[in-house]
Design a protein around this motif. Structure first.
Motif, mmCIF file in Angstrom:
data_model
loop_
_atom_site.group_PDB
_atom_site.id
_atom_site.type_symbol
_atom_site.label_atom_id
_atom_site.label_comp_id
_atom_site.label_asym_id
_atom_site.label_seq_id
_atom_site.Cartn_x
_atom_site.Cartn_y
_atom_site.Cartn_z
ATOM 1 N N MET A 422 -80.808 -151.322 103.379
ATOM 2 C CA MET A 422 -81.522 -151.588 102.136
ATOM 3 C C MET A 422 -80.836 -150.968 100.921
ATOM 4 O O MET A 422 -80.904 -151.500 99.820
ATOM 5 N N ARG A 423 -80.174 -149.827 101.132
ATOM 6 C CA ARG A 423 -79.442 -149.160 100.060
ATOM 7 C C ARG A 423 -78.170 -148.555 100.661
ATOM 8 O O ARG A 423 -78.194 -147.964 101.733
ATOM 9 N N GLU A 424 -77.069 -148.696 99.932
ATOM 10 C CA GLU A 424 -75.799 -148.154 100.397
ATOM 11 C C GLU A 424 -75.020 -147.632 99.204
ATOM 12 O O GLU A 424 -75.047 -148.237 98.121
ATOM 13 N N ILE A 425 -74.332 -146.500 99.379
ATOM 14 C CA ILE A 425 -73.491 -145.994 98.305
ATOM 15 C C ILE A 425 -72.037 -146.372 98.567
ATOM 16 O O ILE A 425 -71.646 -146.666 99.695
ATOM 17 N N LYS A 426 -71.244 -146.360 97.502
ATOM 18 C CA LYS A 426 -69.807 -146.603 97.640
ATOM 19 C C LYS A 426 -69.175 -145.326 98.188
ATOM 20 O O LYS A 426 -68.680 -144.474 97.447
ATOM 21 N N TYR A 427 -69.197 -145.235 99.484
ATOM 22 C CA TYR A 427 -68.847 -143.984 100.143
ATOM 23 C C TYR A 427 -67.354 -143.668 100.084
ATOM 24 O O TYR A 427 -66.943 -142.563 100.398
ATOM 25 N N LYS A 428 -66.539 -144.642 99.663
ATOM 26 C CA LYS A 428 -65.107 -144.395 99.502
ATOM 27 C C LYS A 428 -64.730 -144.060 98.063
ATOM 28 O O LYS A 428 -63.551 -143.968 97.733
ATOM 29 N N THR A 429 -65.711 -143.883 97.203
ATOM 30 C CA THR A 429 -65.444 -143.581 95.801
ATOM 31 C C THR A 429 -64.592 -142.318 95.679
ATOM 32 O O THR A 429 -64.951 -141.272 96.224
ATOM 33 N N PRO A 430 -63.447 -142.373 94.984
ATOM 34 C CA PRO A 430 -62.628 -141.172 94.800
ATOM 35 C C PRO A 430 -63.452 -140.051 94.157
ATOM 36 O O PRO A 430 -64.172 -140.285 93.185
ATOM 37 N N GLY A 431 -63.356 -138.865 94.707
ATOM 38 C CA GLY A 431 -64.106 -137.727 94.188
ATOM 39 C C GLY A 431 -65.279 -137.329 95.052
ATOM 40 O O GLY A 431 -65.722 -136.186 95.003
ATOM 41 N N LEU A 432 -65.814 -138.270 95.849
ATOM 42 C CA LEU A 432 -66.885 -137.909 96.762
ATOM 43 C C LEU A 432 -66.377 -136.925 97.813
ATOM 44 O O LEU A 432 -65.252 -137.051 98.297
ATOM 45 N N VAL A 433 -67.208 -135.969 98.160
ATOM 46 C CA VAL A 433 -66.869 -135.011 99.212
ATOM 47 C C VAL A 433 -67.787 -135.251 100.398
ATOM 48 O O VAL A 433 -69.008 -135.347 100.234
ATOM 49 N N TRP A 434 -67.202 -135.359 101.585
ATOM 50 C CA TRP A 434 -67.978 -135.599 102.797
ATOM 51 C C TRP A 434 -68.207 -134.284 103.533
ATOM 52 O O TRP A 434 -67.264 -133.538 103.814
ATOM 53 N N LEU A 435 -69.457 -134.047 103.889
ATOM 54 C CA LEU A 435 -69.829 -132.867 104.658
ATOM 55 C C LEU A 435 -70.527 -133.287 105.941
ATOM 56 O O LEU A 435 -71.209 -134.315 105.975
ATOM 57 N N ASN A 436 -70.388 -132.462 106.978
ATOM 58 C CA ASN A 436 -71.129 -132.721 108.204
ATOM 59 C C ASN A 436 -72.487 -132.037 108.147
ATOM 60 O O ASN A 436 -72.888 -131.485 107.102
ATOM 61 N N THR A 437 -73.225 -132.060 109.236
ATOM 62 C CA THR A 437 -74.581 -131.504 109.230
ATOM 63 C C THR A 437 -74.590 -129.981 109.094
ATOM 64 O O THR A 437 -75.643 -129.395 108.843
ATOM 65 N N ASP A 438 -73.428 -129.339 109.244
ATOM 66 C CA ASP A 438 -73.313 -127.894 109.003
ATOM 67 C C ASP A 438 -72.964 -127.596 107.549
ATOM 68 O O ASP A 438 -72.802 -126.429 107.178
ATOM 69 N N GLY A 439 -72.810 -128.652 106.739
ATOM 70 C CA GLY A 439 -72.451 -128.450 105.343
ATOM 71 C C GLY A 439 -70.971 -128.204 105.133
ATOM 72 O O GLY A 439 -70.553 -127.754 104.069
ATOM 73 N N VAL A 440 -70.156 -128.535 106.139
ATOM 74 C CA VAL A 440 -68.724 -128.264 106.107
ATOM 75 C C VAL A 440 -67.942 -129.563 105.911
ATOM 76 O O VAL A 440 -68.232 -130.583 106.561
ATOM 77 N N ARG A 441 -66.961 -129.517 105.023
ATOM 78 C CA ARG A 441 -66.069 -130.661 104.850
ATOM 79 C C ARG A 441 -65.270 -130.836 106.136
ATOM 80 O O ARG A 441 -64.660 -129.901 106.638
ATOM 81 N N PHE A 442 -65.236 -132.072 106.675
ATOM 82 C CA PHE A 442 -64.683 -132.266 108.014
ATOM 83 C C PHE A 442 -63.700 -133.422 108.127
ATOM 84 O O PHE A 442 -63.156 -133.660 109.211
ATOM 85 N N TRP A 443 -63.419 -134.155 107.041
ATOM 86 C CA TRP A 443 -62.670 -135.402 107.171
ATOM 87 C C TRP A 443 -61.957 -135.723 105.864
ATOM 88 O O TRP A 443 -62.378 -135.278 104.791
ATOM 89 N N LYS A 444 -60.900 -136.502 105.960
ATOM 90 C CA LYS A 444 -60.268 -137.063 104.769
ATOM 91 C C LYS A 444 -61.141 -138.216 104.295
ATOM 92 O O LYS A 444 -61.204 -139.275 104.928
ATOM 93 N N GLU A 445 -61.824 -138.012 103.196
ATOM 94 C CA GLU A 445 -62.824 -138.962 102.727
ATOM 95 C C GLU A 445 -62.237 -140.364 102.556
ATOM 96 O O GLU A 445 -61.152 -140.537 102.004
ATOM 97 N N GLY A 446 -62.968 -141.353 103.058
ATOM 98 C CA GLY A 446 -62.580 -142.751 102.912
ATOM 99 C C GLY A 446 -61.676 -143.278 103.989
ATOM 100 O O GLY A 446 -61.396 -144.486 104.041
ATOM 101 N N SER A 447 -61.200 -142.423 104.895
ATOM 102 C CA SER A 447 -60.264 -142.868 105.933
ATOM 103 C C SER A 447 -60.971 -142.990 107.279
ATOM 104 O O SER A 447 -61.869 -142.222 107.585
ATOM 105 N N LYS A 448 -60.541 -143.976 108.066
ATOM 106 C CA LYS A 448 -61.041 -144.168 109.428
ATOM 107 C C LYS A 448 -62.551 -143.940 109.501
ATOM 108 O O LYS A 448 -63.049 -143.120 110.270
ATOM 109 N N VAL A 449 -63.246 -144.710 108.690
ATOM 110 C CA VAL A 449 -64.674 -144.489 108.484
ATOM 111 C C VAL A 449 -65.462 -144.619 109.779
ATOM 112 O O VAL A 449 -66.346 -143.798 110.077
#
Length: 636
Positions: A422-449
């Motif tokens: 129903m709603r989706e964000i542009k999750y590959k937008t440059p500048g977005l930071v991806w965190l896991n459930t521990d609040g830790v950055r874990f991935w190169k954002e936008g790659s191998k989604v």
């Protein structure tokens, strides 16, 4: 062939006849528009507006009326998808005016939009003073009364299970070769997942592409497929994907499919990441393949265009189809050869060859629950994976069933798994930071989604942004990206942030993290470290490109809780280069063929070979291949 018998012991034609209704789609012919009867109450001329809740949000229409006629119906504001929802709105509006009736054909695949449009128009007419009986003359297109030939006397050479683009191409190819074809599908209409697409189809070679000015080269197309790690795909299938693509496209064209110019596919053009169809219409680039687009820019029109040919084959006694008919088992003889299909009601249909083209399993919750803790679905609800177990029981082998092709960025606004996006964000937008459930950055954002969401705990990724990032781009979609409808003013985004269930806003990153249920201290440290990489221009942790390193320094901050949405399934039945299903010893199972998602569409070419029209290309090419092989194997 085993008969289909009703409760009273007589032959049941209900399901057989129901299939004919697919060919009434968008053929809304009927009487010319006439004004309401003089005996009916008069309306007050003017313009009246009404609102309705569509699939992805509210929309508004306006209706112009005279004293006794509907003059115009317009959609003035909508969040419905461009490919299907908005086209359905336009079609309903056009036909209500044309037929001066609200009793017009519904649009297959857009049931909710059809219903809400009619309700909104009725609301506006009521405001104008129309009575309940005005504009209620039946203007629907009746389904054909019957189809030629009786199912109990129809003895097919080939059974095609599934009536999407793969099954359609297989059926037309087999009939073109002179075979008698029976099509089975558990849906009430043809189309499968293709009917929800934009109708893009890629190919190289053949006669159709040159007619649009494209001179392509299957050799180079094949070489491009092969330019990668061969352990991730099957080279012999890549060969088929390249060399049979032109003839497969020609087969659809021969039987009525109409196209418009799309664009070239080459090293630097035609890939999803860097091309737009309208911008790639010129041929002044190096390319080796090309894609065309269904003339109405929707997959459904391919089935509408080819419907007269299907019906002609039916009337000649060379084809039959049973819709609302779910295949469940394969029939095997004493030699282990597949000789037909058993359906849910117990009826059996026999033929020398059976082609499975019934899609993947993105709508099979039982199968998906073994892979994912959380997921939404943007793939077709018709992909129920109903024949995988049946094929395995007769000796077939599955491959790459461990995870699916997914998009990320889905906001779980609906409870439970398998819900629509129903709603989706542009999750590959440059500048977005991806965190896991521990609040830790874990991935190169936008790659191998697909792998990122699959591997992380509970398949949940928290995407962090700030106000500056939101102002640089429309970040939120109504529905998923394929709707092409964004929240341009961020009104819906702010509403979701105020609601505080899937979007969490704070003046500081700590405040936003706390609302999201993440450790504020950990999140703040992660963002501080990330901002340091932005200043240095080097991502020491995951190698994010320098131009995508955009610091998140000033608030307010937004954290989006996102989950994957299942689009397609990677795995399927192992086949050879003739689309014959193989057993554990790599031997063909006589009489059994598979194509499209059922055969694991995504092991055909290297995973990085993403190009416009790829799904329809692989579906129709291997549907064509399966039919050609079956015809050859059984001398048809």
């Amino acid at each position: 062939m085993t008969r289909t018998v009703s409760k009273d012991g007589t032959l049941s034609r209900r399901q057989f006849v129901a299939g004919a209704s697919v060919f009434a789609l968008s053929m809304m012919t009927g009487c010319a528009p006439t004004a309401a009867s003089p005996s009916e109450a008069r309306m007050t001329p003017g313009t009246y507006s009404a609102s309705a809740n569509g699939l992805f949000g509210p929309y508004t229409i306006e209706v112009d009326v005279s004293e006794d006629a509907i003059l115009d119906v317009r959609v003035v504001d909508t969040h419905e998808s461009q490919y299907l929802g908005q086209r359905a709105q336009s079609t309903i509006a056009e036909n209500v005016v044309k037929h001066q009736s609200l009793e017009v054909d519904s649009i297959t695949g857009a049931t909710m939009t059809t219903s809400t449009m009619k309700d909104a128009i009725r609301d506006a007419l009521t405001q104008a003073g129309a009575s309940k009986k005005m504009f209620d003359e039946d203007a629907t297109t009746p389904a054909p009364a019957n189809v030629a030939g009786d199912i109990e006397d129809f003895n097919p050479d080939i059974i095609v299970v599934g009536a999407g683009i793969t099954g359609l191409t297989a059926a037309l190819t087999a009939a073109d070769r002179g075979a008698k074809v029976l099509i089975l599908d558990h849906n009430k209409h043809f189309g499968g997942s293709t009917m929800y697409s934009g109708g893009y189809c890629a190919a190289a070679g053949g006669d159709t592409l040159p007619s649009y000015g494209y001179e392509t080269d299957p050799d180079e197309f094949f070489a491009w497929f092969m330019d990668g790690d061969e352990t991730t795909f099957r080279p012999e299938l890549s060969y088929v994907a390249a060399y049979n693509s032109g003839p497969a496209l020609d087969m659809l064209t021969k039987y009525g499919a109409k196209w418009i110019e799309g664009g070239p596919i080459g090293e630097d053009v035609g890939a999803h990441a860097n091309a737009a169809s309208t911008e790639n219409a010129t041929k002044d680039v190096d390319y080796f393949a090309a894609y065309v687009i269904s003339h109405e820019q929707r997959g459904l029109s391919i089935f509408e265009d080819t419907a007269p040919s299907i019906q002609e084959f039916v009337e000649k006694g060379q084809m039959a189809y049973l819709l609302n008919t779910k295949a469940t088992e394969l029939i095997v003889n004493a030699e282990g050869q597949v000789t037909g299909v058993r359906v849910e009601n117990g009826a059996e249909y026999e033929a020398p060859a059976t082609i499975l083209s019934c899609g993947g399993y993105c709508a099979n919750d039982e199968m998906l629950s073994k892979l994912y803790a959380r997921w939404a679905r943007s793939g077709s609800a018709s992909s129920i994976g109903n024949m995988f177990d049946a094929a395995v029981k007769v000796g077939a082998v599955l491959h790459d069933m461990d995870f699916c092709r997914t998009d990320g960025g889905t906001l779980p606004v609906l409870e439970g798994n398998g819900q629509a996006v129903m709603r989706e964000i542009k999750y590959k937008t440059p500048g977005l930071v991806w965190l896991n459930t521990d609040g830790v950055r874990f991935w190169k954002e936008g790659s191998k989604v697909d792998r990122a969401y699959f591997d992380t705990e509970r398949n949940t990724v928290y995407c962090v942004a700030n106000k500056a990032l939101l102002e640089s781009d429309d970040l939120l979609y109504y529905g998923n990206y394929a709707t092409y409808v964004t929240d341009s003013g961020n009104e819906e985004l702010e509403r979701l942030a105020e609601e505080g269930k899937v979007v969490f806003k704070g003046d500081t990153v700590e405040e936003a993290a706390e609302k999201a249920g993440l450790d504020p201290k950990v999140v703040a440290e992660q963002i501080e470290r990330y901002n340091g990489f932005c200043k240095a221009g080097v991502d020491e942790d995951f190698g994010k490109e320098a131009d995508a390193l955009i610091a998140l320094e000033e608030g307010p901050f937004y954290i989006f809780e996102t989950i994957p949405n299942i689009k397609n399934t990677y795995g399927g039945l192992v086949i050879d280069d003739g689309a014959r299903v193989l057993d554990a010893q790599n031997r063909p199972i006589v009489g059994l063929y598979a194509a499209g998602e059922t055969a694991g569409n995504y092991n055909i070419v290297r995973p990085t070979a993403s190009y416009y029209g790829g799904n329809l290309h692989r579906g129709c090419t291997f549907g064509y291949t399966a039919a050609m092989s079956a015809a050859k194997d059984f001398g048809l």
